[in-house]
Design an enzyme around this catalytic site. Sequence first.
Site, PDB file in Angstrom:
ATOM      1  N   HIS A 125       4.027   3.032  12.588  1.00 13.62           N
ATOM      2  CA  HIS A 125       3.007   4.085  12.761  1.00 13.62           C
ATOM      3  C   HIS A 125       3.552   5.261  13.571  1.00 13.62           C
ATOM      4  CE1 HIS A 125      -0.919   1.854  11.525  1.00 13.62           C
ATOM      5  NE2 HIS A 125       0.065   1.704  10.666  1.00 13.62           N
ATOM      6  N   ASP A 182       5.693   2.032   6.870  1.00 13.86           N
ATOM      7  CA  ASP A 182       4.472   1.254   6.626  1.00 13.86           C
ATOM      8  C   ASP A 182       3.631   2.050   5.633  1.00 13.86           C
ATOM      9  OD1 ASP A 182       2.128  -0.146   6.706  1.00 13.86           O
ATOM     10  OD2 ASP A 182       1.667   0.313   8.793  1.00 13.86           O
ATOM     11  N   GLU A 213      -5.125   1.547   2.359  1.00 11.65           N
ATOM     12  CA  GLU A 213      -5.040   0.339   3.195  1.00 11.65           C
ATOM     13  C   GLU A 213      -5.329   0.664   4.655  1.00 11.65           C
ATOM     14  OE1 GLU A 213      -3.200  -2.616   5.936  1.00 11.65           O
ATOM     15  OE2 GLU A 213      -2.681  -0.515   5.713  1.00 11.65           O
ATOM     16  N   GLU A 214      -4.781   1.793   5.102  1.00 10.16           N
ATOM     17  CA  GLU A 214      -4.829   2.110   6.536  1.00 10.16           C
ATOM     18  C   GLU A 214      -6.243   2.348   7.046  1.00 10.16           C
ATOM     19  OE1 GLU A 214      -2.500   1.671   8.507  1.00 10.16           O
ATOM     20  OE2 GLU A 214      -0.611   1.861   7.423  1.00 10.16           O
ATOM     21  N   HIS A 236       0.817  -1.224   0.000  1.00 13.27           N
ATOM     22  CA  HIS A 236       0.000   0.000   0.000  1.00 13.27           C
ATOM     23  C   HIS A 236       0.844   1.264   0.000  1.00 13.27           C
ATOM     24  CE1 HIS A 236       0.095   0.934   4.422  1.00 13.27           C
ATOM     25  NE2 HIS A 236       0.217  -0.375   4.578  1.00 13.27           N
TER      26      HIS A 236
END
Length: 338
Positions: free
Chosen positions: A326, A183, A215-216, A69
């Site tokens: 994150h 990420d 995606e998140e 992603h």
Amino acid sequence: MNIESIKTLQKKLSNLIGVSGYEDDVSKFILNLIKEEKLADKAWIDQLGNVLAVVNGKQNEDRILLDAHIDEIGFMISHIEKEGFLRFASIGDWDVRILLGQPVIIRSETGKLYNGIIGSKPPHLTTASERKKLVEIKDMYIDIGMFSKEEVEREGIKMGTTGTLSAPFLDFPNNMVRGKAFDDRTGCNVLIQIMRIIKEKPVNDTILFNFAVQEEIGGRGAITGAFTLKPTIAIAIENTTAADVPGIKDHVIPAFIGKGPAITIADVSIICSPKVNARLKKNAELAKIPFQMKKPLYGGTDAGKIHISREGVPSSVVSVPCRYIHSPTSLLKLDDIL
Ligand code: CO
């Protein structure tokens, strides 16, 4: 593969701003790179914003989808105070404990970047008991050094404008690097490195790529990408929590830094296909690539959506372990990308 070229690309990808739903800077960068280096037979941006690409196989056996992603967690401006301070909502899952005092980058409507700081009530004005409590996002604001709502809006920063935490990309010892949005720009890096390899050494299977949006906030780009590309096998390439830090017992550490890519058995979004995992392990052993198995059942990934697309797709997840995920100061070891 050359660690310097992996690092160079990691830095470029990591520094781009692409909060879920606003990934244009990242998708344009990736599509340009694929076209410039002629890495795919076909590459395009779909209606939702995913960068999709196809590399035809020599014998057209399987259609293997690799998904990473391109979005990152961030903030959305929810209100602008008349004094120029920005109130915000969270896009994706932040650890609220790390937010106060952090540097922020806001991306205006025109794509111009502005620096900010997350603030709340100053320490001198809080009581001892207030300081023990976790400050909620609703009591925070972003200060971008402007003094009125009019000034802010004139710069193209409005309700709905997005931004994220930002910290410089840095080198650490032992091939470790620190940066933002690892990420899952790390997964994007892996996909591009794979494209470079199969350009030199074509493979039998057709390889499909989804550089997926959103995606998140629930694997949304993965859904449309998998529908379009019709894979027979899929692997999501992710960045996963390496909780190999003081105070955490071995049995709850999902993955370790420096032990190679982590293959998922199951996470909260998918029970990975044992057949796909057996193939991954066999190939890793043949190629003498170190790998580890990620402990179940931490996290969720795009594979959660892909494996139930169309009539079902045997799927798994391979992740690069990363500490402080994150956060804008995520830490990983470049050897785990190789
Ligand atoms: Co991710």
